[in-house]
Design a protein around this motif. Sequence first.
Motif, PDB file in Angstrom:
ATOM      1  N   LEU A 104       0.798  -1.258   0.140  1.00 62.56           N
ATOM      2  CA  LEU A 104       0.094   0.131   0.154  1.00 62.56           C
ATOM      3  C   LEU A 104       0.942   1.240  -0.017  1.00 62.56           C
ATOM      4  CD1 LEU A 104      -2.780  -1.036   2.275  1.00 62.56           C
ATOM      5  CD2 LEU A 104      -3.098  -0.851  -0.158  1.00 62.56           C
ATOM      6  N   ALA A 105       2.045   1.292   0.650  1.00 63.37           N
ATOM      7  CA  ALA A 105       2.789   2.525   0.747  1.00 63.37           C
ATOM      8  C   ALA A 105       3.557   2.725  -0.602  1.00 63.37           C
ATOM      9  CB  ALA A 105       3.881   2.094   1.726  1.00 63.37           C
ATOM     10  N   ARG A 106       3.830   1.491  -1.287  1.00 66.85           N
ATOM     11  CA  ARG A 106       4.408   1.919  -2.920  1.00 66.85           C
ATOM     12  C   ARG A 106       3.159   2.190  -3.620  1.00 66.85           C
ATOM     13  NH1 ARG A 106       7.073  -2.545  -0.789  1.00 66.85           N
ATOM     14  NH2 ARG A 106       5.718  -3.946  -1.800  1.00 66.85           N
ATOM     15  N   LYS A 107       1.973   1.509  -3.680  1.00 68.22           N
ATOM     16  CA  LYS A 107       0.861   1.947  -4.325  1.00 68.22           C
ATOM     17  C   LYS A 107       0.452   3.375  -4.300  1.00 68.22           C
ATOM     18  CE  LYS A 107      -2.688   0.068  -6.813  1.00 68.22           C
ATOM     19  NZ  LYS A 107      -2.484  -0.435  -8.044  1.00 68.22           N
ATOM     20  N   LEU A 108       0.263   3.850  -3.016  1.00 70.86           N
ATOM     21  CA  LEU A 108      -0.258   4.906  -2.747  1.00 70.86           C
ATOM     22  C   LEU A 108       0.798   6.022  -2.693  1.00 70.86           C
ATOM     23  CD1 LEU A 108      -2.996   3.966  -0.089  1.00 70.86           C
ATOM     24  CD2 LEU A 108      -3.450   4.416  -2.617  1.00 70.86           C
ATOM     25  N   ASN A 109       2.098   5.844  -2.830  1.00 69.74           N
ATOM     26  CA  ASN A 109       3.113   6.789  -2.744  1.00 69.74           C
ATOM     27  C   ASN A 109       3.055   7.276  -1.452  1.00 69.74           C
ATOM     28  OD1 ASN A 109       5.390   7.771  -4.047  1.00 69.74           O
ATOM     29  ND2 ASN A 109       4.213   9.551  -5.006  1.00 69.74           N
ATOM     30  N   LEU A 110       3.363   6.556  -0.729  1.00 73.13           N
ATOM     31  CA  LEU A 110       3.214   6.909   0.699  1.00 73.13           C
ATOM     32  C   LEU A 110       4.478   6.527   1.371  1.00 73.13           C
ATOM     33  CD1 LEU A 110      -0.494   6.351   1.981  1.00 73.13           C
ATOM     34  CD2 LEU A 110       0.722   8.375   1.504  1.00 73.13           C
ATOM     35  N   ILE A 111       5.507   6.273   0.576  1.00 76.34           N
ATOM     36  CA  ILE A 111       6.962   5.828   1.166  1.00 76.34           C
ATOM     37  C   ILE A 111       7.689   7.000   1.625  1.00 76.34           C
ATOM     38  CG2 ILE A 111       9.168   4.954   0.396  1.00 76.34           C
ATOM     39  CD1 ILE A 111       7.655   3.410  -1.927  1.00 76.34           C
ATOM     40  N   SER A 112       8.121   6.866   3.050  1.00 74.69           N
ATOM     41  CA  SER A 112       8.703   7.827   3.839  1.00 74.69           C
ATOM     42  C   SER A 112      10.094   7.179   4.366  1.00 74.69           C
ATOM     43  CB  SER A 112       8.117   8.315   5.100  1.00 74.69           C
ATOM     44  OG  SER A 112       8.070   7.362   5.864  1.00 74.69           O
ATOM     45  N   ASP A 113      10.981   8.266   4.561  1.00 72.58           N
ATOM     46  CA  ASP A 113      12.371   7.681   5.294  1.00 72.58           C
ATOM     47  C   ASP A 113      11.932   7.120   6.489  1.00 72.58           C
ATOM     48  OD1 ASP A 113      13.846   8.723   3.060  1.00 72.58           O
ATOM     49  OD2 ASP A 113      14.403  10.707   4.282  1.00 72.58           O
ATOM     50  N   PHE A 114      11.094   7.414   7.205  1.00 66.60           N
ATOM     51  CA  PHE A 114      10.658   6.587   8.628  1.00 66.60           C
ATOM     52  C   PHE A 114      10.347   5.397   8.212  1.00 66.60           C
ATOM     53  CE2 PHE A 114       7.547   5.299  11.757  1.00 66.60           C
ATOM     54  CZ  PHE A 114       8.523   5.536  12.850  1.00 66.60           C
ATOM     55  N   GLY A 115       9.636   5.097   7.185  1.00 64.50           N
ATOM     56  CA  GLY A 115       9.111   3.736   6.700  1.00 64.50           C
ATOM     57  C   GLY A 115      10.239   3.023   6.301  1.00 64.50           C
ATOM     58  N   LYS A 116      11.191   3.521   5.471  1.00 58.64           N
ATOM     59  CA  LYS A 116      12.382   2.790   4.759  1.00 58.64           C
ATOM     60  C   LYS A 116      13.157   2.200   5.970  1.00 58.64           C
ATOM     61  CE  LYS A 116      12.959   5.342   0.672  1.00 58.64           C
ATOM     62  NZ  LYS A 116      13.865   6.435   0.018  1.00 58.64           N
ATOM     63  N   PHE A 117      13.270   2.868   7.007  1.00 53.69           N
ATOM     64  CA  PHE A 117      14.049   2.647   8.178  1.00 53.69           C
ATOM     65  C   PHE A 117      13.258   1.648   9.201  1.00 53.69           C
ATOM     66  CE2 PHE A 117      15.874   3.290  12.810  1.00 53.69           C
ATOM     67  CZ  PHE A 117      17.107   3.004  12.357  1.00 53.69           C
ATOM     68  N   MET A 118      12.125   1.761   9.620  1.00 49.50           N
ATOM     69  CA  MET A 118      11.354   1.282  10.570  1.00 49.50           C
ATOM     70  C   MET A 118      10.922  -0.117  10.185  1.00 49.50           C
ATOM     71  SD  MET A 118      11.779   2.443  13.444  1.00 49.50           S
ATOM     72  CE  MET A 118      10.659   1.645  14.382  1.00 49.50           C
ATOM     73  N   ASP A 119      10.574  -0.099   8.813  1.00 50.21           N
ATOM     74  CA  ASP A 119       9.918  -1.612   8.242  1.00 50.21           C
ATOM     75  C   ASP A 119      10.537  -2.606   8.193  1.00 50.21           C
ATOM     76  OD1 ASP A 119       7.704  -2.923   6.839  1.00 50.21           O
ATOM     77  OD2 ASP A 119       9.119  -3.065   5.224  1.00 50.21           O
ATOM     78  N   PRO A 120      11.853  -2.427   7.732  1.00 46.30           N
ATOM     79  CA  PRO A 120      13.089  -3.506   8.133  1.00 46.30           C
ATOM     80  C   PRO A 120      13.467  -3.843   9.372  1.00 46.30           C
ATOM     81  CG  PRO A 120      13.805  -1.869   6.336  1.00 46.30           C
ATOM     82  CD  PRO A 120      12.665  -1.431   7.045  1.00 46.30           C
ATOM     83  N   LEU A 121      13.431  -2.821  10.322  1.00 46.03           N
ATOM     84  CA  LEU A 121      13.656  -3.123  11.749  1.00 46.03           C
ATOM     85  C   LEU A 121      12.522  -3.890  12.317  1.00 46.03           C
ATOM     86  CD1 LEU A 121      15.589  -2.343  13.974  1.00 46.03           C
ATOM     87  CD2 LEU A 121      14.021  -0.580  14.561  1.00 46.03           C
ATOM     88  N   ALA A 122      11.189  -3.499  12.082  1.00 52.64           N
ATOM     89  CA  ALA A 122      10.138  -4.318  12.647  1.00 52.64           C
ATOM     90  C   ALA A 122      10.279  -6.017  12.107  1.00 52.64           C
ATOM     91  CB  ALA A 122       8.736  -3.808  11.977  1.00 52.64           C
ATOM     92  N   ASP A 123      10.434  -6.025  10.670  1.00 52.39           N
ATOM     93  CA  ASP A 123      10.793  -7.201   9.999  1.00 52.39           C
ATOM     94  C   ASP A 123      11.888  -8.081  10.900  1.00 52.39           C
ATOM     95  OD1 ASP A 123       9.137  -6.900   7.963  1.00 52.39           O
ATOM     96  OD2 ASP A 123      10.377  -6.340   6.534  1.00 52.39           O
ATOM     97  N   LYS A 124      12.878  -7.628  11.173  1.00 57.10           N
ATOM     98  CA  LYS A 124      13.961  -7.962  12.093  1.00 57.10           C
ATOM     99  C   LYS A 124      13.715  -8.640  13.481  1.00 57.10           C
ATOM    100  CE  LYS A 124      17.604  -5.380   9.614  1.00 57.10           C
ATOM    101  NZ  LYS A 124      17.105  -5.639   8.336  1.00 57.10           N
ATOM    102  N   VAL A 125      12.919  -7.797  14.232  1.00 56.96           N
ATOM    103  CA  VAL A 125      12.573  -8.165  15.525  1.00 56.96           C
ATOM    104  C   VAL A 125      11.513  -9.214  15.331  1.00 56.96           C
ATOM    105  CG1 VAL A 125      11.267  -7.351  17.538  1.00 56.96           C
ATOM    106  CG2 VAL A 125      12.609  -5.642  16.218  1.00 56.96           C
ATOM    107  N   LEU A 126      10.349  -9.182  14.402  1.00 50.68           N
ATOM    108  CA  LEU A 126       9.741 -10.456  14.334  1.00 50.68           C
ATOM    109  C   LEU A 126      10.419 -11.693  13.891  1.00 50.68           C
ATOM    110  CD1 LEU A 126       6.734 -12.029  13.980  1.00 50.68           C
ATOM    111  CD2 LEU A 126       6.803 -11.056  11.555  1.00 50.68           C
ATOM    112  N   VAL A 127      11.479 -11.720  12.899  1.00 51.67           N
ATOM    113  CA  VAL A 127      12.179 -12.689  12.713  1.00 51.67           C
ATOM    114  C   VAL A 127      13.009 -13.164  13.799  1.00 51.67           C
ATOM    115  CG1 VAL A 127      13.925 -13.520  11.124  1.00 51.67           C
ATOM    116  CG2 VAL A 127      12.270 -12.352  10.167  1.00 51.67           C
ATOM    117  N   MET A 128      13.587 -12.333  14.555  1.00 50.41           N
ATOM    118  CA  MET A 128      14.534 -12.449  15.626  1.00 50.41           C
ATOM    119  C   MET A 128      13.836 -13.304  16.638  1.00 50.41           C
ATOM    120  SD  MET A 128      16.843  -9.911  18.132  1.00 50.41           S
ATOM    121  CE  MET A 128      17.517  -9.494  16.690  1.00 50.41           C
TER     122      MET A 128
END
Length: 171
Positions: free
Chosen positions: A43-67
């Motif tokens: 949705l972020a890509r489709k609606l052009n809602l990509i932010s620097d915050f999202g670029k930083f936090m999304d991979p971090l959230a993935d990492k915590v879930l995987v960890m």
Amino acid sequence: MIPLFVLAIHGADFGWYTMEVARIVATGVFVLAALTDWLDGFLARKLNLISDFGKFMDPLADKVLVMAAMVYLLWLGNISPWVLVVIEGREFLIAGLRMLASQKGVVISAGTTGKLKTIAQMVMIPLVLLNVNHAAAYWIGVVLIYVCVALSIISAVDYMWRNRQIFKEVR
């Protein structure tokens, strides 16, 4: 959703259900978390809602879930300690690289190899967590564990190489 994942795994400890059911419930929570993460990115890509915050936090959230999931796979005896060390070591290395880059005003978004690693992990974790008593599913899980290790190493090298200029500026 990470607290729900942890609670689902420990449901057997609380006597809510058996460990077999705990694995199924935790797998469901993990898959739901992975799907909502994918939907958020889509949705972020489709609606052009990509932010620097999202670029930083999304991979971090993935990492915590995987960890969290990887720690439980170790605790359940489904992966070896060295697998956890390699995969999580890569996560800390890249998180450190991202922090160093952010101090220089550079945002490092997920690259192709990092995305492939994440996809492999999001497939491997539920399969291994389910601990299916079927030979083919077991061996697919084992192969995916090694694929995740290989992609962790490859993506770490890729991130370090593509962002080597950051290290040149550190003195």
